[in-house]
Design an enzyme around this catalytic site. Sequence first.
Site, PDB file in Angstrom:
ATOM      1  N   LEU A   1      14.760 -51.419  -4.257  1.00 40.21           N
ATOM      2  CA  LEU A   1      16.102 -50.939  -3.919  1.00 40.21           C
ATOM      3  C   LEU A   1      16.921 -52.142  -3.472  1.00 40.21           C
ATOM      4  O   LEU A   1      16.476 -52.906  -2.605  1.00 40.21           O
ATOM      5  CB  LEU A   1      16.068 -49.933  -2.762  1.00 40.21           C
ATOM      6  N   CYS A   2      18.115 -52.298  -4.028  1.00 41.97           N
ATOM      7  CA  CYS A   2      19.000 -53.375  -3.573  1.00 41.97           C
ATOM      8  C   CYS A   2      19.299 -53.159  -2.085  1.00 41.97           C
ATOM      9  O   CYS A   2      19.801 -52.099  -1.690  1.00 41.97           O
ATOM     10  CB  CYS A   2      20.299 -53.374  -4.364  1.00 41.97           C
ATOM     11  N   ILE A   3      19.021 -54.157  -1.294  1.00 38.99           N
ATOM     12  CA  ILE A   3      19.102 -53.954   0.158  1.00 38.99           C
ATOM     13  C   ILE A   3      20.536 -53.712   0.618  1.00 38.99           C
ATOM     14  O   ILE A   3      20.785 -52.864   1.470  1.00 38.99           O
ATOM     15  CB  ILE A   3      18.427 -55.118   0.915  1.00 38.99           C
TER      16      ILE A   3
END
Lengths: 122, 130
Positions: B77-79
């Site tokens: 997941l893109c932080i």
Amino acid sequence: MSDAKKKLLLIFRHGPYGNKLSRAGLDVALAAAAFDQDINTLFMDDGVWQLLPDQSAGSIDSKNVHSTLQSLPLYDLESFHVDSHSLAARRLEPAQLDGQLVLLEPAELAEFIDSHDQVLSF
Amino acid sequence: MNFSLLVLSSPYSAQAGDSAWQFARAAVASGHSVYRVFFYHEGVYHGSELGISPQDEQDRVLRWADFSTQNNTELVLCISSAIRRGLLDAGEAQRYDKPASNVHPAFVLSGLGQLIDASAHSDRLLTFGS
């Protein structure tokens, strides 16, 4: 991070505001540039609106997409490829847009896209 | 062939996440591999452990988790997309002093560098949800 360097194409197909995919795509462009990838951009469909100067993004509590685009030449991403048909369909003239543009005719698009290793669409 | 996938839309507002999963499954079934799935923008909602699926629908989170386990595929997941949408793992919850975390353990939070790395390590990077 691998040393493998690929030729990336980022296609922008949404307008600068209303849908925040434009911002998401720009962040990928900046990240790819920071990791020293070979990048091209292609603006088509409503994505061509991103290239219009004088966007007053602050008045709608947004960050200015066009300002970020203007920073891309700092990362050696100097020209923006633009689908000329998308401009004509919106009655936009190349002179109204900002930046160093490379206009592509519809018949040239497939070959241009195919000349890249990876294609991402936003 | 080695694939990576970029998923941009949430599991319950668009077909794209389902298409990505179907593609991943078909790719593996055809003898290919899926190196990484990078969930970006609204796509990060795929990682919420707290969503509850109706009984007559597949659980979108669990089936990605199962796919990851079975095929050694990384789920990232893109932080920055995740934390602004309230998707936190224990570390981020602690860092920002939030009362709970909700990211399923099959998913990791990381930066856009993981997308560029996926591009570098894969024969094809496919976008779903734009």
